[in-house]
Motif scaffolding. Structure first.
Motif, PDB file in Angstrom:
ATOM      1  N   VAL A   1      -7.873  -6.935  20.687  1.00 21.67           N
ATOM      2  CA  VAL A   1      -7.121  -5.930  19.945  1.00 21.67           C
ATOM      3  C   VAL A   1      -6.209  -6.598  18.927  1.00 21.67           C
ATOM      4  N   ARG A   2      -5.599  -7.701  19.322  1.00 19.70           N
ATOM      5  CA  ARG A   2      -4.691  -8.400  18.407  1.00 19.70           C
ATOM      6  C   ARG A   2      -5.441  -8.870  17.158  1.00 19.70           C
ATOM      7  N   ARG A   3      -6.654  -9.393  17.356  1.00 21.70           N
ATOM      8  CA  ARG A   3      -7.450  -9.837  16.210  1.00 21.70           C
ATOM      9  C   ARG A   3      -7.867  -8.665  15.332  1.00 21.70           C
ATOM     10  N   GLU A   4      -8.204  -7.540  15.965  1.00 22.58           N
ATOM     11  CA  GLU A   4      -8.604  -6.359  15.188  1.00 22.58           C
ATOM     12  C   GLU A   4      -7.447  -5.847  14.339  1.00 22.58           C
ATOM     13  N   TYR A   5      -6.245  -5.797  14.928  1.00 24.15           N
ATOM     14  CA  TYR A   5      -5.074  -5.379  14.161  1.00 24.15           C
ATOM     15  C   TYR A   5      -4.768  -6.383  13.048  1.00 24.15           C
ATOM     16  N   ALA A   6      -4.991  -7.656  13.339  1.00 26.97           N
ATOM     17  CA  ALA A   6      -4.745  -8.678  12.320  1.00 26.97           C
ATOM     18  C   ALA A   6      -5.649  -8.460  11.115  1.00 26.97           C
ATOM     19  N   GLY A   7      -6.857  -7.960  11.353  1.00 27.32           N
ATOM     20  CA  GLY A   7      -7.751  -7.655  10.246  1.00 27.32           C
ATOM     21  C   GLY A   7      -7.161  -6.607   9.329  1.00 27.32           C
ATOM     22  N   VAL A   8      -6.537  -5.588   9.914  1.00 27.91           N
ATOM     23  CA  VAL A   8      -5.868  -4.558   9.114  1.00 27.91           C
ATOM     24  C   VAL A   8      -4.684  -5.153   8.373  1.00 27.91           C
ATOM     25  N   LEU A   9      -3.895  -5.968   9.063  1.00 30.83           N
ATOM     26  CA  LEU A   9      -2.682  -6.523   8.474  1.00 30.83           C
ATOM     27  C   LEU A   9      -2.978  -7.399   7.263  1.00 30.83           C
ATOM     28  N   THR A  10      -4.141  -8.042   7.270  1.00 32.64           N
ATOM     29  CA  THR A  10      -4.529  -8.851   6.115  1.00 32.64           C
ATOM     30  C   THR A  10      -4.504  -8.022   4.843  1.00 32.64           C
ATOM     31  N   TYR A  11      -4.957  -6.779   4.943  1.00 42.12           N
ATOM     32  CA  TYR A  11      -4.965  -5.887   3.788  1.00 42.12           C
ATOM     33  C   TYR A  11      -3.639  -5.145   3.630  1.00 42.12           C
TER      34      TYR A  11
END
Length: 419
Positions: free
Chosen positions: A182-192
């Motif tokens: 989940v942390r990695r998935e949220y990090a994907g959003v945060l990149t944008y």
């Protein structure tokens, strides 16, 4: 994706049926989680003017008409001092209409005929759209602040399912503290979300806005099933409070005070009525009524806290069986919830709730509380009150603190802090 095995196209979408079921079946369990944590009634943290609500005073609670359907009034309490039944009818009609419009304007899941709202803007990226002046003002405040929380829409949409989980085991599907996936998935959003080149609201002439979203982000969002790019989420009622206060003031109805269950208050009353704002402090699993802040005149309050006080709060808090609490206050850098102190109350006579909140976010949503941060707020005309141990600390030289708590061997004191 390990335990967080939701379909890729559905990872960032809520489960509304599940939300309804869990809210009904598990409210009691979550309220008593964390052992002796005291849960207080929401009314205790609004204005202490209940003694004024007698026929001869003219004070009463204004409620929106049920015929209006769903409105933002469900989140607010509005006390008003009316001079006649005719005035009461007029202010009720105005309040009802304003609450209905606010509900529709700030809605991120549904569109309404003739209304350009958050949902509309999310569905039409890179297109100039004319919005209501109140929504334009809200966007202006965010853009001018430079804050990026608004762009965490995809994270909020999924993370908020935490607050409707029936048991702790379910949190692993949504909580970045419990799942690396989940942390990695949220990090994907945060990149944008943290990249102004990837997404940003552009303010245009004529109350028009455009949600600029890069081709790369659009392509990635489509692959991930993301449709909600922006969302005021837990911040919404700060902007709604300002919207409602503006509508009431424009109509000439300022003899009242408006407060939301989640800590946003606009007092419009310019008369001589004295108000009392209760201040609370959590120490471990105990919550104490630390003191009362007494004041007069128009003022805005924002209260941020790391614990629930009412059943309605369970939209924003989850109490784990081990005593930990998850909140809606996500750090925009990593999507982890953080609270610098248990409770921070800020107020201002010049700013509305949204302006206060946008200044408070970097002070409160952090792991380390810094006293110099509240001094910086004071320099901007924003006063702060918070507690450490059993001391109520405040920045306002004119603050009047009374009813310091004393019972069961606990004695609170008040102290002004000076840079």
């Amino acid at each position: 994706m390990g335990h967080a095995a939701r379909d890729k196209q559905d990872r960032f979408r809520p489960r509304p049926v599940e939300r309804i079921e869990l809210n009904e079946k598990h409210t009691g369990r979550r309220l008593i989680a964390a052992g002796a944590l005291l849960v207080l009634g929401a009314g205790m943290l609004t204005y202490a003017i209940m003694g004024l609500l007698a026929p001869e005073t003219g004070w009463h609670t204004v409620t929106a008409s049920a015929n209006a359907g769903p409105t933002s009034a469900e989140d607010f309490t509005f006390f008003y001092q009316s001079g006649s039944k005719a005035e009461t009818t007029r202010v009720t009609n105005l309040y009802t209409g304003a609450c209905q419009r606010a509900y529709r304007l700030f809605h991120s899941d549904l569109e309404f005929e003739g209304v350009v709202n958050i949902c509309t803007i999310n569905s039409r990226p890179n297109e100039a759209l004319e919005v209501d002046a109140g929504l334009y003002a809200a966007f202006t405040a965010v853009v001018e602040s430079g804050r990026r929380e608004l762009y965490l829409g995809p994270v909020y949409e999924r993370y908020d399912d935490i607050f409707f989980c029936g048991d702790d085991a379910r949190l692993v599907d949504y909580d970045p503290r419990l799942s690396e996936d989940v942390r990695r998935e949220y990090a994907g959003v945060l990149t944008y979300a943290n990249d102004p080149r990837a997404i940003g609201l552009e303010l245009l002439d004529g109350s028009r806005v455009r949600l600029n979203v890069s081709a790369e982000y659009l392509s990635w969002a489509e692959s991930e099933g993301i449709t909600r790019f922006i969302d005021f989420a837990w911040m919404r009622n700060a902007f709604v409070a300002d919207y409602l206060a503006g509508e009431l003031a424009a109509g000439g109805y300022t003899k009242g005070t408006l407060s939301s269950f989640d800590g946003f208050v606009r007092n419009l009353d310019g008369g001589g009525t004295e108000y009392a704002y209760p201040l609370y402090h959590r120490q471990g699993n105990d919550i104490y009524p630390a003191a009362t802040l007494t004041y007069q005149g128009p003022v805005s309050f924002v209260r941020m806290r790391d614990y629930p006080i009412s059943e309605q709060d369970l939209q924003h808090y989850y109490l784990l069986s081990n005593g930990e609490i998850r909140t809606s206050y996500l750090d925009v850098s990593d999507a982890l919830c953080r609270s610098a102190v248990d409770t921070l109350v800020c107020y201002s006579r010049e700013r509305g709730c949204a302006g206060l909140l946008l200044e408070m976010i970097p002070v409160y949503i952090t792991s380390d509380f810094r006293e110099e941060s509240v001094f910086a707020l004071a320099e901007e005309g924003i006063e702060s009150v918070y507690c450490q141990d059993s001391v109520v600390l405040y920045t306002d030289v004119e603050a009047r603190l009374t009813n310091l708590f004393s019972a069961d061997g606990v004695q609170y004191a008040a102290k002004q802090i000076i840079p």
